[in-house]
Design a protein around this motif. Structure first.
Motif, PDB file in Angstrom:
ATOM      1  N   LYS A   1      95.999 -45.248 -26.264  1.00  0.00           N
ATOM      2  CA  LYS A   1      96.897 -44.108 -26.042  1.00  0.00           C
ATOM      3  C   LYS A   1      96.937 -43.190 -27.259  1.00  0.00           C
ATOM      4  O   LYS A   1      96.943 -41.966 -27.120  1.00  0.00           O
ATOM      5  N   CYS A   2      96.958 -43.767 -28.459  1.00  0.00           N
ATOM      6  CA  CYS A   2      96.954 -42.962 -29.692  1.00  0.00           C
ATOM      7  C   CYS A   2      95.658 -42.168 -29.818  1.00  0.00           C
ATOM      8  O   CYS A   2      95.677 -40.982 -30.169  1.00  0.00           O
ATOM      9  N   LEU A   3      94.530 -42.800 -29.521  1.00  0.00           N
ATOM     10  CA  LEU A   3      93.242 -42.105 -29.569  1.00  0.00           C
ATOM     11  C   LEU A   3      93.183 -40.976 -28.544  1.00  0.00           C
ATOM     12  O   LEU A   3      92.713 -39.873 -28.837  1.00  0.00           O
ATOM     13  N   LEU A   4      93.670 -41.245 -27.336  1.00  0.00           N
ATOM     14  CA  LEU A   4      93.676 -40.219 -26.291  1.00  0.00           C
ATOM     15  C   LEU A   4      94.581 -39.055 -26.661  1.00  0.00           C
ATOM     16  O   LEU A   4      94.246 -37.889 -26.419  1.00  0.00           O
ATOM     17  N   LEU A   5      95.716 -39.356 -27.256  1.00  0.00           N
ATOM     18  CA  LEU A   5      96.648 -38.306 -27.668  1.00  0.00           C
ATOM     19  C   LEU A   5      95.998 -37.386 -28.697  1.00  0.00           C
ATOM     20  O   LEU A   5      96.083 -36.161 -28.591  1.00  0.00           O
ATOM     21  N   GLU A   6      95.326 -37.964 -29.662  1.00  0.00           N
ATOM     22  CA  GLU A   6      94.653 -37.163 -30.692  1.00  0.00           C
ATOM     23  C   GLU A   6      93.547 -36.294 -30.101  1.00  0.00           C
ATOM     24  O   GLU A   6      93.372 -35.151 -30.493  1.00  0.00           O
ATOM     25  N   LYS A   7      92.792 -36.855 -29.144  1.00  0.00           N
ATOM     26  CA  LYS A   7      91.679 -36.114 -28.543  1.00  0.00           C
ATOM     27  C   LYS A   7      92.150 -35.025 -27.592  1.00  0.00           C
ATOM     28  O   LYS A   7      91.549 -33.960 -27.517  1.00  0.00           O
ATOM     29  N   ALA A   8      93.232 -35.283 -26.827  1.00  0.00           N
ATOM     30  CA  ALA A   8      93.647 -34.379 -25.754  1.00  0.00           C
ATOM     31  C   ALA A   8      94.703 -33.367 -26.177  1.00  0.00           C
ATOM     32  O   ALA A   8      94.904 -32.371 -25.478  1.00  0.00           O
ATOM     33  N   LYS A   9      95.365 -33.587 -27.294  1.00  0.00           N
ATOM     34  CA  LYS A   9      96.511 -32.758 -27.692  1.00  0.00           C
ATOM     35  C   LYS A   9      96.156 -31.272 -27.795  1.00  0.00           C
ATOM     36  O   LYS A   9      96.824 -30.433 -27.200  1.00  0.00           O
ATOM     37  N   THR A  10      95.131 -30.930 -28.519  1.00  0.00           N
ATOM     38  CA  THR A  10      94.782 -29.533 -28.750  1.00  0.00           C
ATOM     39  C   THR A  10      94.384 -28.833 -27.454  1.00  0.00           C
ATOM     40  O   THR A  10      94.846 -27.728 -27.168  1.00  0.00           O
ATOM     41  N   ALA A  11      93.530 -29.486 -26.666  1.00  0.00           N
ATOM     42  CA  ALA A  11      93.087 -28.892 -25.397  1.00  0.00           C
ATOM     43  C   ALA A  11      94.257 -28.715 -24.433  1.00  0.00           C
ATOM     44  O   ALA A  11      94.336 -27.713 -23.715  1.00  0.00           O
ATOM     45  N   PHE A  12      95.182 -29.665 -24.415  1.00  0.00           N
ATOM     46  CA  PHE A  12      96.356 -29.589 -23.542  1.00  0.00           C
ATOM     47  C   PHE A  12      97.226 -28.388 -23.903  1.00  0.00           C
ATOM     48  O   PHE A  12      97.634 -27.620 -23.035  1.00  0.00           O
ATOM     49  N   ILE A  13      97.500 -28.205 -25.179  1.00  0.00           N
ATOM     50  CA  ILE A  13      98.330 -27.073 -25.613  1.00  0.00           C
ATOM     51  C   ILE A  13      97.630 -25.757 -25.308  1.00  0.00           C
ATOM     52  O   ILE A  13      98.266 -24.793 -24.860  1.00  0.00           O
ATOM     53  N   GLU A  14      96.308 -25.705 -25.484  1.00  0.00           N
ATOM     54  CA  GLU A  14      95.554 -24.495 -25.125  1.00  0.00           C
ATOM     55  C   GLU A  14      95.634 -24.230 -23.629  1.00  0.00           C
ATOM     56  O   GLU A  14      95.751 -23.081 -23.210  1.00  0.00           O
ATOM     57  N   ASN A  15      95.571 -25.270 -22.809  1.00  0.00           N
ATOM     58  CA  ASN A  15      95.688 -25.108 -21.358  1.00  0.00           C
ATOM     59  C   ASN A  15      97.056 -24.565 -20.964  1.00  0.00           C
ATOM     60  O   ASN A  15      97.160 -23.732 -20.065  1.00  0.00           O
ATOM     61  N   ILE A  16      98.103 -25.022 -21.630  1.00  0.00           N
ATOM     62  CA  ILE A  16      99.457 -24.534 -21.339  1.00  0.00           C
ATOM     63  C   ILE A  16      99.556 -23.045 -21.664  1.00  0.00           C
ATOM     64  O   ILE A  16     100.083 -22.256 -20.879  1.00  0.00           O
ATOM     65  N   GLU A  17      99.045 -22.660 -22.820  1.00  0.00           N
ATOM     66  CA  GLU A  17      99.150 -21.272 -23.260  1.00  0.00           C
ATOM     67  C   GLU A  17      98.271 -20.329 -22.454  1.00  0.00           C
ATOM     68  O   GLU A  17      98.611 -19.163 -22.271  1.00  0.00           O
TER      69      GLU A  17
END
Length: 120
Positions: A83-99
């Protein structure tokens, strides 16, 4: 353990709860933005796939990863690391998708009050 790929399956979805429930401070009735994804990971020499979602809780501003299915061979400690690894990998792309999402998909939750004689 290594994450080889993450791909988002759908645009972000906004889950809105009534203000009555937001004031309780409970995580399970707090508004959040969620996006589902599929990921591939390597455990030992074998590459496997899984499904999960990433959530941004509006009230606290926390990000969390949820994995929907049990992953074979992944014990609770390894699951937390995953979960920690996934959070680090997906965090930036997720925030970009929201914006970048022009049309916001929303899910509204109603108030659940007792009616009639049960209210007393």
């Amino acid at each position: 353990m290594k994450i080889s790929s993450i791909s988002f399956k759908e645009p972000p979805v906004y889950h809105e709860f009534p203000p009555l429930y937001e004031g309780l401070g409970l995580l399970e009735v707090s508004s959040f933005i969620q996006q589902r994804f599929e990921f591939a990971y390597t455990l030992g020499k074998v590459e496997k796939t899984g499904l999960g979602s990433i959530r941004l809780y509006k009230l606290r501003g926390d990000l969390e990863v949820h994995i929907s299915d049990k992953l074979p061979g992944v014990v609770p400690i390894k699951l937390q690391q995953l979960k920690c690894l996934l959070l680090e990998k997906a965090k930036t792309a997720f925030i970009e998708n929201i914006e970048s999402e022009p049309e916001k998909r929303k899910v509204y939750y109603g108030e659940f009050r007792r009616t009639g004689k049960d209210a007393e």
